[in-house]
Structure formats: structure tokens, C-alpha cells
Design a protein around this motif. Structure first.
Motif, short mmCIF file in Angstrom:
data_model
loop_
_atom_site.label_atom_id
_atom_site.label_comp_id
_atom_site.label_asym_id
_atom_site.label_seq_id
_atom_site.Cartn_x
_atom_site.Cartn_y
_atom_site.Cartn_z
N GLU A 29 22.45 1.97 3.53
CA GLU A 29 21.71 3.17 3.96
C GLU A 29 20.24 2.80 4.13
N ILE A 30 19.47 3.73 4.67
CA ILE A 30 18.04 3.49 4.80
C ILE A 30 17.42 3.35 3.41
N SER A 31 16.48 2.43 3.25
CA SER A 31 15.84 2.26 1.94
C SER A 31 14.90 3.44 1.69
N ARG A 32 14.81 3.85 0.44
CA ARG A 32 14.00 5.02 0.08
C ARG A 32 12.55 4.90 0.52
N PRO A 33 11.89 3.76 0.29
CA PRO A 33 10.48 3.66 0.69
C PRO A 33 10.27 3.85 2.19
N LEU A 34 11.16 3.29 3.01
CA LEU A 34 10.99 3.44 4.46
C LEU A 34 11.34 4.86 4.90
N LYS A 35 12.31 5.48 4.26
CA LYS A 35 12.62 6.88 4.57
C LYS A 35 11.41 7.76 4.27
N ALA A 36 10.78 7.53 3.10
CA ALA A 36 9.59 8.32 2.72
C ALA A 36 8.47 8.12 3.73
N ILE A 176 -2.45 -0.65 2.60
CA ILE A 176 -1.69 -0.55 1.35
C ILE A 176 -0.93 -1.85 1.12
N LEU A 177 -0.98 -2.37 -0.08
CA LEU A 177 -0.13 -3.47 -0.54
C LEU A 177 -0.02 -3.32 -2.05
N GLU A 178 1.03 -2.63 -2.48
CA GLU A 178 1.12 -2.29 -3.90
C GLU A 178 2.57 -2.19 -4.35
N PRO A 179 2.81 -2.30 -5.65
CA PRO A 179 4.19 -2.20 -6.14
C PRO A 179 4.84 -0.89 -5.69
N CYS A 180 6.09 -0.99 -5.33
CA CYS A 180 6.84 0.14 -4.79
C CYS A 180 7.28 1.05 -5.94
N TYR A 181 7.01 2.34 -5.82
CA TYR A 181 7.35 3.28 -6.89
C TYR A 181 8.75 3.86 -6.72
N ASN A 182 9.34 3.71 -5.53
CA ASN A 182 10.62 4.36 -5.26
C ASN A 182 11.70 3.39 -4.78
N SER A 183 11.68 2.17 -5.31
CA SER A 183 12.73 1.19 -4.98
C SER A 183 14.07 1.65 -5.55
N GLU A 191 9.58 -5.19 -5.52
CA GLU A 191 9.20 -4.88 -4.14
C GLU A 191 7.75 -4.42 -4.07
N LEU A 192 7.11 -4.82 -2.98
CA LEU A 192 5.78 -4.33 -2.64
C LEU A 192 5.90 -3.49 -1.38
N PHE A 193 5.32 -2.30 -1.40
CA PHE A 193 5.25 -1.51 -0.17
C PHE A 193 3.93 -1.86 0.51
N PHE A 194 3.97 -2.03 1.83
CA PHE A 194 2.73 -2.38 2.53
C PHE A 194 2.59 -1.59 3.82
N LYS A 195 1.33 -1.38 4.17
CA LYS A 195 0.99 -0.80 5.47
C LYS A 195 -0.27 -1.53 5.95
#
Length: 199
Positions: A29-36, A176-183, A191-195
Motif C-alpha cells: 500500500e502507499i506508505s503513510r509519510p507519502l500519503k500524508a 526538511i530532512l528529519e526522522p519520520c514520525y509516521n513510519s 526512516e528520514l522524511f525529506f523535502k
């Protein structure tokens, strides 16, 4: 890192992984961070690329949300066929059976999900440069990067925030480059979420 170089760009290697169902990175399924992230976007006209997309649940989700300008690229034909079977009206011309580094087009947004971590390590700098080339002015590269020690065991191959900054900072403003809160649970803490915004 000879072992890594040998197979990571091989269409046969990746096709075999799909045929044998050796797709541990695929969460179904789509990963939560990308869905958010997608859920807070407002411009449905964005031209979006998902490179090394695999089964491309993100593309399926985007299409259902009314995004028509979504392009999916993979070196293996099998996951593109899988997407087409799930989403029969996905435009054929937007299914790109191609090596990421050979794409010649421009996009407003590139979504990264378990592609970067599967590349040969010595291609990471080139990935950053190619991503910038593929983006329009102020275009966005966004997604997830693994945050665990880099080893030869993989794919996936890990990395660190410091290493990623070295690759991307020459081409992007780091929003943004920080630890992912919703992995998802198996990836929590890894995981790191980045933008990143194209300079």
C-alpha cells in the motif's frame, strides 16, 4: 562494492525479484509519510514522477485523488504491468520502462520511495544531480531515505543524514530532512522524511 554494482541496474535482477516474490520493500500500500504529504498538496495539475516505482501504490493513490499527470518509471516491466492491472485506465504513455538516468523530461515533483536505497552507492551523487535536472524551477524532490548504517548487505542500502546532505545540498535547498514520525512499525526509527527544493 563490486557486488552492488553488478546487479543493481539490471532489469533481469529486478524482474526476477518480482517473479519470485522477493519484494521485502513492498508494503502492499502507499506508505503513510507519502500519503500524508500527498494529502496536503493542492495543485492537481502537478506533473509528478515516481522513479524506481515498483508496484507504485503512490501512483495509484494519486490517480484516485484526481492527479492525472503522474509518471511511473521502473527498469523492470513487471511492476508496471502490475500497476496497469490494478489501474486499467492508467495512461500507457505515463508508464516508463526505462533507466531513471535516461529519462529526458521535466517534472514539478519527484516522489522518492525505496529507489535511492537500491542504487549502487557510487550512483548516489549522480541521482541527486539527475533529480535536479529533471525538476522545473523550484521543483520538489520529496520522500523517504533509510537511516541506518551503510553496509554491502542489500538492497536496501542504508545511509545517514550527513551523507545525504553531502549529495543533495549542492543542488537543493533543504526544507526538511528529519526522522519520520509516521513510519510503519517495521521501519520505525529507520526512516528520514525529506523535502528538497531545487536551487
Amino acid at each position: 562494492m563490486q557486488m552492488i554494482k553488478k546487479h543493481s541496474f539490471s532489469s533481469e535482477f529486478w524482474s526476477q525479484r518480482y517473479e519470485q516474490n522477493q519484494t521485502g520493500w513492498d508494503i502492499g500500500e502507499i506508505s503513510r509519510p507519502l500519503k500524508a504529504y500527498i494529502d496536503q498538496l493542492e495543485n492537481k495539475e502537478l506533473k509528478i514522477l515516481i522513479p524506481g516505482a515498483g508496484n507504485a501504490y503512490e501512483a495509484e493513490y494519486l490517480m484516485k485523488q484526481g492527479y492525472k499527470n503522474v509518471y511511473v518509471a521502473d527498469i523492470s516491466k513487471k511492476p508496471l504491468e502490475n500497476l496497469k492491472s490494478r489501474v486499467p485506465d492508467f495512461p500507457e504513455a505515463q508508464l516508463l520502462h526505462i533507466n531513471f538516468f535516461e529519462i529526458k523530461d521535466r517534472f514539478d515533483l519527484i516522489l522518492e520511495q525505496t529507489f535511492f536505497c537500491a542504487l549502487p552507492i557510487d550512483s548516489r551523487k549522480e541521482y541527486a544531480k539527475k533529480s535536479a535536472e529533471l525538476l522545473t524551477q523550484n521543483g520538489i524532490l520529496c520522500g523517504l531515505l533509510f537511516n541506518f548504517p551503510l553496509t554491502e548487505q542489500g538492497p536496501p542500502f542504508g545511509g545517514s543524514k550527513e551523507e545525504y546532505l553531502a549529495y543533495f545540498a549542492p543542488y537543493f535547498k533543504i526544507d526538511i530532512l528529519e526522522p519520520c514520525y509516521n513510519s510503519i512499525k517495521p521501519r520505525q526509527g529507520n526512516e528520514l522524511f525529506f523535502k528538497f527544493r531545487k536551487l
